[in-house]
Design an enzyme around this catalytic site. Structure first.
Site, short mmCIF file in Angstrom:
data_model
loop_
_atom_site.label_atom_id
_atom_site.label_comp_id
_atom_site.label_asym_id
_atom_site.label_seq_id
_atom_site.Cartn_x
_atom_site.Cartn_y
_atom_site.Cartn_z
N LYS A 1 98.76 38.80 106.19
CA LYS A 1 99.97 39.31 105.54
C LYS A 1 100.08 38.82 104.10
CE LYS A 1 103.18 35.69 107.13
NZ LYS A 1 104.46 35.44 107.80
N ARG B 1 114.22 29.57 113.48
CA ARG B 1 113.98 30.98 113.18
C ARG B 1 113.91 31.69 114.51
NH1 ARG B 1 109.07 33.34 109.52
NH2 ARG B 1 108.13 33.63 111.58
#
Length: 382
Positions: A38, A133
């Site tokens: 990514k 998260r």
């Protein structure tokens, strides 16, 4: 052939070398490596370099990138790193081998998609072990208020038990493994104690579901430090590594990984202005173009150079000049301002002039921004 600036130079052979070093080191400890692409927007040349270095699979957070990877490398498994959106579930089943999940609703919806398409799908259940998260919590809620706020199928059980119940009634979704994320939100560092809890959760799930949950994914680049120190629990058998391979860096521990290369990528930008200017602004000041209030120190007249790249392409704080003594002062959308007064040359004015090129090393955020920007030319080298 016409040359273009600004340009990002990507040294594919160095990236392959880093991938090979990471894969071999992890394999010696019984750990498989998924190459996280990514940070380069799943650039196919870089992905190929990581594959050449021995990465067993690819991982990316964007479905568009994973589609390109499937078309280019159809035999290489692909994992979606971002927990799935409801609106993209059908495409995930079609294009992705496995995905990270943290909500029981997404598992049920994935099962429905699989039924419609006549397919199955693998998932990795994420656990929140401190970074706050994505992921479920291992502890059962203690108070009525906690229970009411808990996104469980039944408020009488913890989230782990809830997922067991969901997975038992969604046969087309197969639990491939468990995983955890460190460092990306709160900066929590990986620890042996936290990862032991992940290993225990994997054992519990396998026992309850009656089949092997074979992946225990213990984090990303930051977990390499535990492996180096011999502190990674033996039950962890999978890491998702991008930054260490792409840049030889580990931002969580604020270090350059000593056994990896850091010369994998760098930026060249062209000087569009070079002159001596006062170090203090003149006139009343307010917020800059990005809403920040800045302060300035009066250092007298300073020689400055402006290069033609800005925050639209890269966070200026992610750039480190190669030339000693050069300071990045900041930037606007399209310009980055450098103080070159103390540059380590005999006479800075003979080097830092209009049309010259400035060179910068990058942080992970810098690489990500430059790869995303369509205004930056990508130059691949071996």
């Amino acid at each position: 052939m016409k040359e273009h600036w600004p340009r990002l130079i990507l040294r594919l052979d160095c990236i392959t070398e880093n991938a090979s070093r990471v894969v071999k080191f992890c394999a010696s400890k019984g750990v498989e490596v998924a190459g996280v692409v990514k940070g380069v927007c799943a650039d196919l040349r870089v992905a190929g370099a990581m594959l050449e270095g021995g990465c067993a699979s690819f991982a990316d957070s964007r479905l568009q990138n994973l589609k390109r990877l499937k078309e280019a490398f159809p035999q290489v498994p692909r994992t979606l790193l971002r927990i799935p959106m409801k609106s993209e579930l059908e495409e995930i089943v079609r294009w992705v081998d496995s995905s990270l999940v943290s909500m029981p609703e997404s598992v049920e919806a994935l099962d429905d998609c699989c039924k419609t398409l006549g397919m199955t799908h693998k998932v990795i259940l994420m656990f929140d072990l401190g970074d706050r998260r994505e992921g479920i919590l291992l502890d059962t809620p203690k108070t009525t208020a906690d229970i009411n706020a808990w996104p469980c199928v039944s408020t009488n059980v913890g989230e782990l038990e809830s997922f067991v119940a969901v997975l038992k009634k969604t046969p087309r979704v197969v639990l491939q493994g468990v995983g955890v994320n460190f460092g990306c939100f709160a900066g929590v560092l990986p620890s042996a104690s936290a990862l032991r809890r992940l290993c225990l959760a994997r054992e519990t799930l396998a026992s309850e579901l009656g089949y092997d949950v074979h992946i225990c994914s213990g984090g990303s680049t930051s977990s390499l430090a535990l492996l180096e120190r011999g502190e990674l629990p033996s039950g962890v058998n999978h890491l998702r590594v991008g930054e260490a391979i792409l840049l030889g860096q580990d931002v969580s521990w604020r270090r350059s990984v000593p056994w990896l290369r850091q010369d994998t990528a760098y930026l060249e930008a062209e000087v569009v202005e070079a002159r001596v200017k006062p170090s203090l602004p003149e006139g009343e000041t307010g917020a800059d173009a990005f809403g920040n209030l800045q302060t300035f120190e009066d250092k007298g007249p300073r020689r400055r150079a402006i290069v033609a790249i800005g925050r639209q392409d890269v966070p200026t704080e992610a750039l480190t000049p190669y030339s000693a003594g050069v300071q990045v002062l900041g930037g606007s959308s399209d310009h980055t301002i450098l103080d070159v007064t103390d540059a380590s040359v005999t006479n800075a004015s003979t080097l830092w002039k209009w049309g010259d090129k400035a060179c910068f090393s990058l942080s992970y955020a810098g690489l990500l921004g430059l790869m995303t920007s369509p205004y930056v030319f990508k130059d691949y080298r071996n």
